[in-house]
Design a protein around this motif. Structure first.
Motif, PDB file in Angstrom:
ATOM      1  N   ASN A   3     -19.830  13.473  23.385  1.00 31.83           N
ATOM      2  CA  ASN A   3     -19.357  12.894  22.132  1.00 31.83           C
ATOM      3  C   ASN A   3     -18.136  13.678  21.667  1.00 31.83           C
ATOM      4  N   PHE A   4     -17.062  12.979  21.370  1.00 28.65           N
ATOM      5  CA  PHE A   4     -15.848  13.611  20.886  1.00 28.65           C
ATOM      6  C   PHE A   4     -15.701  13.348  19.395  1.00 28.65           C
ATOM      7  N   SER A   5     -15.183  14.336  18.692  1.00 29.63           N
ATOM      8  CA  SER A   5     -15.025  14.245  17.242  1.00 29.63           C
ATOM      9  C   SER A   5     -13.818  13.408  16.870  1.00 29.63           C
ATOM     10  N   VAL A   6     -13.937  12.758  15.732  1.00 27.73           N
ATOM     11  CA  VAL A   6     -12.808  12.111  15.080  1.00 27.73           C
ATOM     12  C   VAL A   6     -12.417  13.105  13.988  1.00 27.73           C
ATOM     13  N   HIS A   7     -11.434  13.951  14.306  1.00 27.03           N
ATOM     14  CA  HIS A   7     -11.084  15.067  13.432  1.00 27.03           C
ATOM     15  C   HIS A   7     -10.347  14.621  12.174  1.00 27.03           C
ATOM     16  N   THR A   8     -10.480  15.443  11.172  1.00 26.02           N
ATOM     17  CA  THR A   8      -9.663  15.354   9.966  1.00 26.02           C
ATOM     18  C   THR A   8      -8.720  16.562   9.989  1.00 26.02           C
ATOM     19  N   ILE A   9      -7.824  16.613   9.059  1.00 24.04           N
ATOM     20  CA  ILE A   9      -6.951  17.785   8.976  1.00 24.04           C
ATOM     21  C   ILE A   9      -7.801  19.040   8.771  1.00 24.04           C
ATOM     22  N   GLU A  10      -8.881  18.924   8.028  1.00 20.78           N
ATOM     23  CA  GLU A  10      -9.741  20.068   7.752  1.00 20.78           C
ATOM     24  C   GLU A  10     -10.541  20.512   8.972  1.00 20.78           C
ATOM     25  N   THR A  11     -10.969  19.582   9.826  1.00 17.87           N
ATOM     26  CA  THR A  11     -11.822  19.962  10.968  1.00 17.87           C
ATOM     27  C   THR A  11     -11.034  20.256  12.238  1.00 17.87           C
ATOM     28  N   ALA A  12      -9.776  19.878  12.275  1.00 16.99           N
ATOM     29  CA  ALA A  12      -8.957  20.103  13.479  1.00 16.99           C
ATOM     30  C   ALA A  12      -8.631  21.582  13.629  1.00 16.99           C
ATOM     31  N   ASN A  13      -8.369  21.990  14.863  1.00 17.25           N
ATOM     32  CA  ASN A  13      -7.964  23.378  15.073  1.00 17.25           C
ATOM     33  C   ASN A  13      -6.566  23.594  14.491  1.00 17.25           C
ATOM     34  N   ASP A  14      -6.207  24.847  14.326  1.00 15.10           N
ATOM     35  CA  ASP A  14      -4.956  25.176  13.626  1.00 15.10           C
ATOM     36  C   ASP A  14      -3.720  24.567  14.278  1.00 15.10           C
ATOM     37  N   ASP A  15      -3.703  24.441  15.593  1.00 12.16           N
ATOM     38  CA  ASP A  15      -2.538  23.876  16.275  1.00 12.16           C
ATOM     39  C   ASP A  15      -2.425  22.364  16.080  1.00 12.16           C
ATOM     40  N   GLU A  21      -0.975  16.085  10.151  1.00 16.83           N
ATOM     41  CA  GLU A  21      -0.207  15.890   8.921  1.00 16.83           C
ATOM     42  C   GLU A  21       1.013  15.005   9.199  1.00 16.83           C
ATOM     43  N   ASP A  22       1.658  15.200  10.358  1.00 16.14           N
ATOM     44  CA  ASP A  22       2.783  14.339  10.746  1.00 16.14           C
ATOM     45  C   ASP A  22       2.324  12.889  10.902  1.00 16.14           C
ATOM     46  N   SER A  23       1.158  12.701  11.505  1.00 18.43           N
ATOM     47  CA  SER A  23       0.618  11.344  11.669  1.00 18.43           C
ATOM     48  C   SER A  23       0.388  10.686  10.318  1.00 18.43           C
ATOM     49  N   LYS A  24      -0.185  11.446   9.400  1.00 18.44           N
ATOM     50  CA  LYS A  24      -0.464  10.893   8.073  1.00 18.44           C
ATOM     51  C   LYS A  24       0.829  10.504   7.362  1.00 18.44           C
ATOM     52  N   LYS A  25       1.876  11.322   7.504  1.00 19.44           N
ATOM     53  CA  LYS A  25       3.174  10.998   6.903  1.00 19.44           C
ATOM     54  C   LYS A  25       3.771   9.742   7.538  1.00 19.44           C
ATOM     55  N   ALA A  26       3.641   9.616   8.841  1.00 17.74           N
ATOM     56  CA  ALA A  26       4.257   8.497   9.564  1.00 17.74           C
ATOM     57  C   ALA A  26       3.533   7.178   9.305  1.00 17.74           C
ATOM     58  N   TYR A  27       2.211   7.205   9.210  1.00 21.54           N
ATOM     59  CA  TYR A  27       1.430   5.969   9.138  1.00 21.54           C
ATOM     60  C   TYR A  27       0.779   5.722   7.778  1.00 21.54           C
ATOM     61  N   GLY A  28       0.756   6.727   6.929  1.00 19.03           N
ATOM     62  CA  GLY A  28       0.072   6.593   5.647  1.00 19.03           C
ATOM     63  C   GLY A  28      -1.417   6.877   5.761  1.00 19.03           C
ATOM     64  N   ILE A  30      -4.362   8.740   9.013  1.00 13.51           N
ATOM     65  CA  ILE A  30      -4.454   9.325  10.350  1.00 13.51           C
ATOM     66  C   ILE A  30      -5.194   8.335  11.238  1.00 13.51           C
ATOM     67  N   PRO A  31      -4.489   7.692  12.180  1.00 16.06           N
ATOM     68  CA  PRO A  31      -5.178   6.782  13.093  1.00 16.06           C
ATOM     69  C   PRO A  31      -6.274   7.528  13.867  1.00 16.06           C
ATOM     70  N   ASN A  32      -7.384   6.863  14.071  1.00 12.67           N
ATOM     71  CA  ASN A  32      -8.497   7.489  14.793  1.00 12.67           C
ATOM     72  C   ASN A  32      -8.084   7.987  16.169  1.00 12.67           C
ATOM     73  N   LEU A  33      -7.157   7.307  16.818  1.00 17.06           N
ATOM     74  CA  LEU A  33      -6.658   7.777  18.108  1.00 17.06           C
ATOM     75  C   LEU A  33      -6.117   9.198  17.971  1.00 17.06           C
ATOM     76  N   HIS A  34      -5.298   9.438  16.968  1.00 15.12           N
ATOM     77  CA  HIS A  34      -4.714  10.763  16.759  1.00 15.12           C
ATOM     78  C   HIS A  34      -5.801  11.765  16.396  1.00 15.12           C
ATOM     79  N   ALA A  35      -6.788  11.314  15.620  1.00 14.62           N
ATOM     80  CA  ALA A  35      -7.885  12.182  15.204  1.00 14.62           C
ATOM     81  C   ALA A  35      -8.732  12.620  16.400  1.00 14.62           C
ATOM     82  N   VAL A  36      -8.917  11.741  17.367  1.00 15.78           N
ATOM     83  CA  VAL A  36      -9.650  12.104  18.585  1.00 15.78           C
ATOM     84  C   VAL A  36      -8.774  13.009  19.460  1.00 15.78           C
ATOM     85  N   MET A  37      -7.488  12.654  19.586  1.00  8.29           N
ATOM     86  CA  MET A  37      -6.567  13.473  20.379  1.00  8.29           C
ATOM     87  C   MET A  37      -6.438  14.895  19.840  1.00  8.29           C
ATOM     88  N   ALA A  38      -6.710  15.093  18.555  1.00  7.57           N
ATOM     89  CA  ALA A  38      -6.572  16.415  17.930  1.00  7.57           C
ATOM     90  C   ALA A  38      -7.462  17.462  18.576  1.00  7.57           C
TER      91      ALA A  38
END
Length: 185
Positions: A3-15, A21-28, A30-38
């Motif tokens: 099972n892979f996490s759907v991360h938030t800015i708070e749960t993602a690793n520092d990198d 944050e860039d994703s949120k600025k670009a799309y308004g 955070i798409p789940n794809l980006h959250a999983v990729m995190a």
């Protein structure tokens, strides 16, 4: 399967945090794809970089870019990306008949755009093992040798997202749910 996490800015690793944050600025959002990729900052950064390159450094129109992405999404059976890119096409004013053809895997009425769709399909299905006739057909339709390689950029871009969605079982965002797609449809 893991099972892979759907991360938030708070749960993602520092990198990954600034990338989300860039994703949120670009799309308004955070798409789940980006959250999983995190989970992998390298994957998320590669995806964001390749998105920028494909969108801004190829000589392809929005419609042509979406023909390449949607052809790969469909062939790779990526329900998430089919829905997301349908929404992107609608926002980008891609003609409705082109959207329908790409979702259904049917011929596009415009012969030049259809030549691009067929070429993108061959690149995917033949894993780049094209013959001269495949390339000549694309060139005869009015595309350039640069387009041949720009299709590869788009194909690589979709491998990153399509494979992530398959492995990560990415849930579809509410923003894309109106364009849900299934390979069985």
């Amino acid at each position: 399967m893991a099972n892979f996490s759907v991360h938030t800015i708070e749960t993602a690793n520092d990198d990954s945090k600034p990338l989300l944050e860039d994703s949120k600025k670009a799309y308004g959002f955070i798409p789940n794809l980006h959250a999983v990729m995190a989970e992998s900052p390298a994957l998320l950064e590669a995806y964001q970089s390749l998105t920028d390159i494909f969108d801004n450094k190829t000589n392809l129109s929005t419609t042509e870019q979406q023909i390449i992405t949607m052809t790969n999404n469909r062939l790779n059976g990526c329900s998430y990306c089919m829905a997301a890119h349908t929404s992107i096409m609608q926002a980008g004013k891609v003609p409705e008949d082109v959207i329908k053809s790409l979702r259904d895997g049917t011929a596009i009425a415009d012969p030049k755009l259809e030549a691009l769709r067929l070429f993108a399909e061959k690149v995917n299905l033949q894993r780049g093992n094209l013959n001269d006739g495949d390339i000549e057909e694309l060139l005869a339709a009015g595309y350039t040798k640069q387009t041949v390689f720009d299709v590869i950029v788009g194909t690589a871009f979709k491998v990153l997202s399509n494979y992530t969605n398959h492995i990560g079982d990415t849930p579809l965002d509410r923003n894309f749910s109106k364009n849900e797609w299934s390979s069985e449809a």
